[in-house]
Enzyme design. Structure first.
Site, PDB file in Angstrom:
ATOM      1  N   GLN A 198      15.577  -8.567   4.853  1.00 12.44           N
ATOM      2  CA  GLN A 198      15.027  -9.548   4.032  1.00 12.44           C
ATOM      3  C   GLN A 198      15.514 -10.337   2.789  1.00 12.44           C
ATOM      4  O   GLN A 198      15.107 -11.349   2.698  1.00 12.44           O
ATOM      5  CB  GLN A 198      13.379 -10.154   4.506  1.00 12.44           C
ATOM      6  CG  GLN A 198      12.677  -9.509   5.088  1.00 12.44           C
ATOM      7  CD  GLN A 198      11.728  -8.813   5.311  1.00 12.44           C
ATOM      8  OE1 GLN A 198      11.069  -7.969   5.411  1.00 12.44           O
ATOM      9  NE2 GLN A 198      10.708  -9.820   5.145  1.00 12.44           N
ATOM     10  N   ARG A 311      -2.338 -11.929  -3.631  1.00 16.48           N
ATOM     11  CA  ARG A 311      -2.246 -12.667  -3.114  1.00 16.48           C
ATOM     12  C   ARG A 311      -3.951 -12.311  -2.327  1.00 16.48           C
ATOM     13  O   ARG A 311      -4.677 -13.424  -2.250  1.00 16.48           O
ATOM     14  CB  ARG A 311      -0.944 -12.379  -1.951  1.00 16.48           C
ATOM     15  CG  ARG A 311      -0.972 -13.978  -0.688  1.00 16.48           C
ATOM     16  CD  ARG A 311      -0.429 -13.792   0.243  1.00 16.48           C
ATOM     17  NE  ARG A 311       0.316 -15.063  -0.749  1.00 16.48           N
ATOM     18  CZ  ARG A 311       0.810 -15.823  -0.487  1.00 16.48           C
ATOM     19  NH1 ARG A 311      -0.222 -16.791   0.503  1.00 16.48           N
ATOM     20  NH2 ARG A 311       2.089 -16.563  -1.101  1.00 16.48           N
ATOM     21  N   GLU A 724       2.766 -15.486   8.977  1.00 14.06           N
ATOM     22  CA  GLU A 724       2.401 -15.126   8.264  1.00 14.06           C
ATOM     23  C   GLU A 724       0.702 -14.592   9.262  1.00 14.06           C
ATOM     24  O   GLU A 724       0.068 -13.978   9.788  1.00 14.06           O
ATOM     25  CB  GLU A 724       2.160 -14.413   6.985  1.00 14.06           C
ATOM     26  CG  GLU A 724       2.917 -14.391   6.196  1.00 14.06           C
ATOM     27  CD  GLU A 724       3.400 -13.915   4.768  1.00 14.06           C
ATOM     28  OE1 GLU A 724       3.185 -12.881   4.508  1.00 14.06           O
ATOM     29  OE2 GLU A 724       3.304 -14.927   4.184  1.00 14.06           O
TER      30      GLU A 724
END
Lengths: 809, 519
Positions: A198, A311, A724
């Site tokens: 990625q 996060r 997500e």
């Protein structure tokens, strides 16, 4: 006809269904190519005494065996801190950690030689759990905080309180294509690396550093991945480096393809968390004080753990307003493979805690959990009564969560089903049903501000066809298709005239990983900006050719659509291809590079304040489950989902992202359990023992809609990120399980782990059944939407060790 | 005797000799034929990414009739298993002139392509692929379903059956919904017959080959580097009679029998299978795959696959059919045999508790002739069986429940489908009036072999089953089993399940309000 809003098939779909789409291991072998495997550490923790590779070197077919001595560059890498070796040198920190790379003429020969490598380790007792790590003082980061309001005042206003410890388990990405790379040595120390990654820039960087060459000598390319889900944001680094080290050493191309068992055993997964919470709330369930301590299991090295934890802290509120809160976070160090990115990136772990808390508040108050959610949800926009400010100080605007909760409650027939379920749960001794609706509010942007940038290269050819190159990598999510649509519309050409090229560091430099759901936002905007430059050059020429005039207004009047450029006034037009040819003849540049950096974001992690997110993607899900009370077996009966992803670029692709993410989320909360042995060995190290959702786990009733959000003007073409956020809606299933269990002994809080495996559910059932009768609360649950205040405290008064009964403040 | 393998791949004849005969099918396809559409993910038959289709000509000779194409997992199939078969990979799925569903909602200009099978078109237009790695497996599995539906004259795939048929194909990206939608959109009547890829001469040749005796000298080190070959001496033998199989096994103590290889294939891929001579048992032995139900008894030859067993018991023993529907997955059931399951002796084998409580008998054949023994005598300990040198399981015979009797079978696993059980259970009760006359109870996954629960059986006999009794019997049974903690569950979990399944049984059998109220 524009393409945005149309369900154009995935740009590789034909290759997928015919088997023609190639992944790393499908690439034909070239002359002299070597197969690379690694030999791993025999212990989870200890100091290396010796590494004996002589027998492996002498084995048939073996061409090279490399250890840390053979790394010419520097043997440390890491996306945040360079703390992890490519090949272990002084110490080993997790079982199976690569110690030697073996290159042979066949994979089988390499595999056989692998068993001949002898690594002696002075073993130490490994740290395998968060509790262990805390007890032994092993951490990867300092403790960080986000604080808001006045906790003392919040506690003073609380009429009730509860506290507890919540644990969520890790999760294996289980991308189908395991980690893989091919390194091809070139001239002058150059290296081309094809990687299933990625993050081609990270691959370029680590390969250059391992080889001890400048980054300009390395090209990293990714055509596509057979799935990533975050597991290839950093974890492609070691295999790519090992292949490149072999290629550099031998001068021969080198291929490394992890077997699935190895991949699962040694690569990073979602972080397990242990979270302690204390919550104060009033009679309506409104949270007045919230204290949270998040502890994640970062594994052996830092990898992305501090960012993941950040996060989590930034999503501890999910969609709820905390007036007074203290959120702390710290990453623990254990002797397991370094935990890493996985779709949601800490968001799910943060949200799971608050969603659990909401369920517990509802149980304690005897209120419907939906009412508690309504009472705490951020409003649509900030108002004087409700400032709509997150604990870190960002304002929540154009928030459709309250509307979505109401719409889903109505469309999902919440009230009737709630009543029916309560009735059935009282009547049936063998079956339990549960219902829960959970929202998601997911912040879009990398919390590391630097990463919020992208560049794109757009080349127009004289036949009117277009190539686009960006830093975005294609892992199935359809980013290429969406970018091609954006470019096609921007240039007014047919979608078929646009090709998105393999991602390569040669064409796009210093790129960010394809992560944080933001790849279309960032790379798509950069591509659009490149198109704008080309269009403006072409428009000037077109204005002349169409005799529209040579001023700027004339050029601005021209419309690029349907493969032609048309003067809206005169109706004169020229085809895009003709114009491209003319532009080339006139020596106009038909290529451009676009650049984009997300504006208006900033976050200070020291103070825990700022505006880390450009906007939020939101949604909610209503889940109904059925549990066999005697065995703990679980069925998800029905799911209704609403998502606000703004303007939809490609409904087919984005719907696929939503469903796929949600089903992964259901896997995380139910069947997917990582089980480790005493030596730190992963026992659930293959699909035989690690169970991702099967087609038969998909609920029979499954409905998903996108809502219109007229308020969203924020992002690229008013779109929103989708990758997500849906995963976190899997929490609706977990909450529905907890809801079902709560009906066994109304008023008692069931103790349910995440994942709620059948075994975990049965544990919770037995604990409830075995708890003393006098703890049982007589008060029936209030029906949803009841506006009357609740005599919430009559049921429960005492605490008890096994089953935490809520206590009054 | 033939000394090489013959089969076809996508309509092309393949002749394989020597070491390559022992290759996993997926390796042969990917490495030798460069058909890389077949992907390997788990290498253990647990994901279906390597699914390919297999069809076997009747060994009696070319009939020319439509073939039965079945999906199998190529990663755990050895090449010597497919001798005489036709194989089809994603690259070989025939294309037709069919128009896919005309429903709006999906773009088709880009994808409408005459060189695609309607399943492929539907998968493109309905967004059935994301990363694409599992897609070839889904495509061939769906193509086989469409073929079967076409042969039946159906117009569409039936949604519930599609779900059951896809349990052997995992997908990590899509969440399956769009794959199911694609399946529903397939215009079955427009699907070209899969047999279309085969010419008549090939079919005739393989029909003959499927009945031939084959012996291949194969050193068994196909995977080694050049110059690294072990001394020759290993062989693969495909006999045409049980007697010949038995004689071959008796003659060489290193030789082992192999049938569907759904476990040995996994052991091979994990590096746990020692090379050595192999006796490949299969349908070229006449009658070796026969299943029949007659006179209240089920008789299955050892080579009967789970697919054929499932079809045989679907109406006669629905309780067993329900368990077999969850046994592995279609790909596993198309390969795996009951004989292999019995001989593999896993204490968690899904079939065994049923066979225990029904008093199944095994028929063994060996150098000394045939003998019969009750199933419980066959198992001596963990993975220890009563099978002499050269001896083979020929068949199993099971009395089926009689009217008035109760048979209840349970399979408890972490995931409903395609999962090895944590605990299995079988209850077989006969009644005298209201009272239980005789109870036979067996559990799997709670001891080194499947265990009967004799004391619990005694506790039930002679009584009316109520909750009180069920709880007592459950506690007794719990003390009779010896579970361990492993990756599929803790000792406590398994013991609890054993106990609570008695209570569940009581509720199941006595839906009386009296019992419900007393909980």
């Amino acid at each position: 006809m524009t393409t945005i809003g149309r369900s154009i098939p995935h740009d590789s779909a034909r290759g997928h269904v015919t088997g023609a789409a190639r992944y790393i291991d499908d690439l034909p072998r070239v002359e002299g190519e070597l197969e690379v495997v690694f030999a791993g550490s025999p212990a989870a923790r200890g100091t290396i005494r010796s590494i004996d590779v002589e027998a492996a070197r002498a084995a048939p077919g073996v061409v090279a065996v490399l250890t840390h001595h053979d790394v010419p560059g520097h043997n440390r890498w890491g996306p945040i801190e360079a703390d992890e070796p490519f090949l272990a040198d002084v110490e080993v920190r997790y079982l199976g950690q690569p110690v030697a790379a073996i290159a042979a003429i066949t994979r089988e020969a390499a595999e056989r030689a692998r068993t001949l490598v002898r690594v002696e380790v002075d073993e130490e007792a490994p740290v395998l759990t968060i509790d262990d790590a805390i007890a032994r003082g092993e951490f990867l980061t300092p403790e960080r905080f986000i604080r808001c309001g006045d906790l003392e005042a919040g506690w003073a206003r609380a009429t009730h309180r509860l506290e507890g410890t919540f644990r969520s388990g890790g999760q294996e990405q289980l991308y189908f294509e395991s980690q893989a790379a091919i390194a091809i040595p070139g001239e002058d120390g150059q290296m081309v690396v094809h990687s299933s990654t990625q993050n081609p820039t990270e691959i370029q960087t680590v390969v250059a550093e391992a080889l001890g060459v400048g980054r300009h000598r390395v090209v990293a390319i990714c055509k596509r991945m057979g799935g990533g889900f975050g597991g290839k944001e950093t974890q492609g680094s070691i295999p790519a480096a090992l292949a490149a080290l072999v290629a550099q050493r031998t001068g021969r191309p080198a291929r490394i393809v992890y077997g699935k068992d190895d991949d699962m055993a040694v690569t990073g997964k979602r972080h397990p968390y242990r979270s302690r919470y204390r919550v104060g709330f009033d009679e309506l369930g409104v949270i007045t004080a919230f204290e949270l301590e998040l502890r994640s299991d970062g594994g052996a090295y830092l990898d992305l753990s501090s960012a993941v934890l950040e996060r989590s802290m930034l999503h501890a509120d999910n969609a709820y307003r905390f007036e007074n809160a203290s959120i702390s976070g710290r990453v623990c160090r254990t002797n397991l493979p370094p935990s890493t990115a996985f779709r949601g990136f800490g968001g799910p772990q943060g949200m799971a805690v608050i969603e659990n808390v909401i369920q517990e508040i509802a149980i304690q108050l005897g209120r419907d959990s939906l009412d508690v959610r309504r009472a705490n949800a951020y409003g649509r926009d900030p108002s004087e009564q409700r400032p709509n400010r997150t604990p870190y100080g960002q304002e929540v605007r154009a928030n459709l969560v309250p509307e979505m909760l109401e719409r889903l409650a109505a469309e999902g027939d919440y009230g009737r089903r709630r009543a029916e379920i309560e009735h059935e749960n009282r009547a049936s001794p063998t079956s339990l049903r549960g219902l829960a609706m959970t929202p998601v509010k997911f912040g879009i942007s990398f919390t590391n501000k630097t990463l919020n940038q992208a560049n794109a290269l757009v080349n127009v050819f004289t036949d009117g066809s277009v190539q686009v190159s960006t830093g975005a990598t294609e892992m199935g999510q359809g980013v290429n298709t969406k970018i091609a649509q954006l470019v096609a519309d921007e240039l007014g050409v047919d979608y078929e005239a646009v090709t998105v090229m393999p991602t390569s560091t040669e064409k796009n430099n210093n790129t960010s990983p394809t992560a944080a759901s933001a790849s279309t936002d960032l790379n798509g905007t950069a591509a659009v900006r490149a198109c704008e430059q080309i269009r403006s050059r072409m428009a000037g020429l077109a204005a002349r050719l169409l005799k529209a005039g040579d001023d700027e207004q004339a050029a601005a009047r021209l419309r690029f659509a349907d493969g032609a450029i048309r003067d809206a006034e005169s109706g004169a037009s020229i085809s895009f291809a003709e114009l491209a040819t003319a532009a080339h003849r006139e020596r106009l540049d038909l290529g451009a590079r676009g650049f984009y950096a997300t504006p208006d974001i900033d976050y200070d992690r020291e103070s825990g304040r700022g505006t880390p997110f450009y906007y939020f993607t939101t949604g909610c899900a209503l889940a109904e489950v059925r549990i066999e009370r005697l065995t703990g077996e679980l069925w998800v009966e029905r799911l209704d989902v609403l998502l606000d992803i703004g303007r939809v670029i490609n409904p087919g692709i984005e719907r696929g992202q939503a469903i796929g993410g949600l089903v992964q989320g259901i896997g995380w909360v139910s069947t997917e359990e990582l089980v480790y042995g005493e030596r730190g060995e992963l026992l659930s190290a293959s699909p035989t023992t690690y169970k991702i959702p099967n087609v038969s786990d998909l609920p029979a009733h499954f409905r998903l809609d996108f809502v219109e959000n007229e308020l969203n003007r924020h992002n690229l073409k008013s779109t929103k990120a989708v990758g997500e956020p849906p995963l976190m809606l899997g929490l609706a299933v977990w909450c529905a399980i907890k809801d079902a269990l709560a009906s066994i002994r109304p008023g008692l809080v069931p103790q349910l782990r995440l994942p709620a495996t059948h075994e975990a559910i049965l544990d919770a059932i037995v604990a409830l059944e075995d708890s003393p009768r006098e703890l049982e609360a007589p008060a029936p649950r209030e029906p949803a939407t009841a506006a009357t205040s609740i005599e919430a405290d009559q049921g429960v008064a005492t605490t008890q060790a096994e089953l935490r009964a809520p206590s009054r403040t | 005797m033939r000394n090489h393998l013959l089969f076809s791949v996508n309509g092309a004849r393949q002749r394989v000799e020597g070491d390559d005969a022992r290759l996993p099918l997926s390796t042969f396809l990917r490495e030798r034929l460069r058909l890389t559409g077949t992907k390997v993910v788990c290498a253990e038959g647990d994901c279906g990414a390597c699914s390919v289709l297999v069809a076997r000509e009747s060994s009696a000779g070319a009939s020319g009739g439509p073939l039965d194409w079945q999906p199998i997992d190529a990663c755990i199939t050895f090449l010597h298993q497919v001798d005489g078969c036709h194989l089809m990979t994603v690259e070989g799925v025939p294309f037709g002139d069919g128009e896919a569903d005309g429903e709006p909602g999906a773009e088709r200009s880009a994808s409408r392509d005459p060189y695609l099978h309607p399943v492929q078109t539907a998968m493109i237009e309905r967004f059935g692929s994301q990363c694409g790695f599992c897609t070839p497996g889904f495509v061939v599995t769906l193509a086989a379903m469409a073929e079967r539906a076409r042969q039946r004259g159906a117009e569409r795939l039936e949604p519930a059956a599609t779900r059951r048929g896809l349990t052997g194909n995992l997908c990590r990206c899509t969440g399956y919904l769009q794959i199911l939608e694609a399946a529903e959109a397939v215009p079955v009547a427009c699907c070209p017959p899969l047999d279309a890829v085969l010419d008549r001469r090939l079919r005739a040749e393989l029909a003959l080959a499927a009945g031939e005796e084959v012996r291949i000298e194969a050193p068994g080190s196909h995977d080694g580097a050049p110059g690294d070959s072990e001394p020759a001496g290993d062989w693969v033998y495909l006999p045409t009679s049980l007697e010949a199989a038995s004689a071959a096994l008796a003659a060489d103590p290193r030789a082992r029998p192999i049938a569907g290889a759904t476990d040995l294939g996994v052991q091979h891929n994990k590096g746990r299978l020692e090379p050595g001579p192999l006796v490949q048992l299969g349908p070229r032995i006449p009658g070796f795959d026969r299943v029949e139900i007659a006179g209240g008894r089920l008789r299955a030859a050892a080579g009967a696959t789970w697919t054929s067993l499932l079809e045989a018991v679907r109406d006669e023993v629905p309780q067993l059919a329900e368990i077999l529907e969850r046994f592995g997955a279609p790909q596993i059931r198309n390969l795996g045999t009951i004989g292999g399951n019995l001989a593999n002796a896993s204490p968690i084998a899904d079939s065994l508790p049923f066979l225990y409580v029904m008093g199944a008998e095994l028929e063994l054949v060996g150098p000394g002739g045939r003998r019969r023994l009750p199933i419980e005598a066959f198992y001596r300990g963990y993975k220890e069986i009563d099978l002499g040198r050269g001896e083979l399981i020929a068949a199993i015979e099971v009395p089926l429940p009689e009217p008035g009797e109760v048979l209840r079978l349970r399979k408890l696993s972490r995931r409903f489908d395609l999962d090895i059980s944590s605990v299995t259970a079988a209850f077989h009760l006969s009644f005298a009036g209201d009272r239980i006359d005789r109870a036979r109870i067996a559990f799997g996954g709670v001891g080194p072999t499947v265990l009967r629960a004799p004391r619990a059986e005694v506790a039930l006999a002679g009584h009316v089953l109520d909750l009180e009794l069920a709880r007592r019997a459950g506690r007794i049974a719990r003390a009779e089993v010896t579970p361990i903690t492993d990756v599929r569950g803790s000792e406590e979990y398994r013991a609890r399940l054993v106990e609570r399944l008695f209570v569940e049984l009581a509720y199941e059998l006595t839906a009386s309000p009296r019992i419900a109220a007393s909980v």
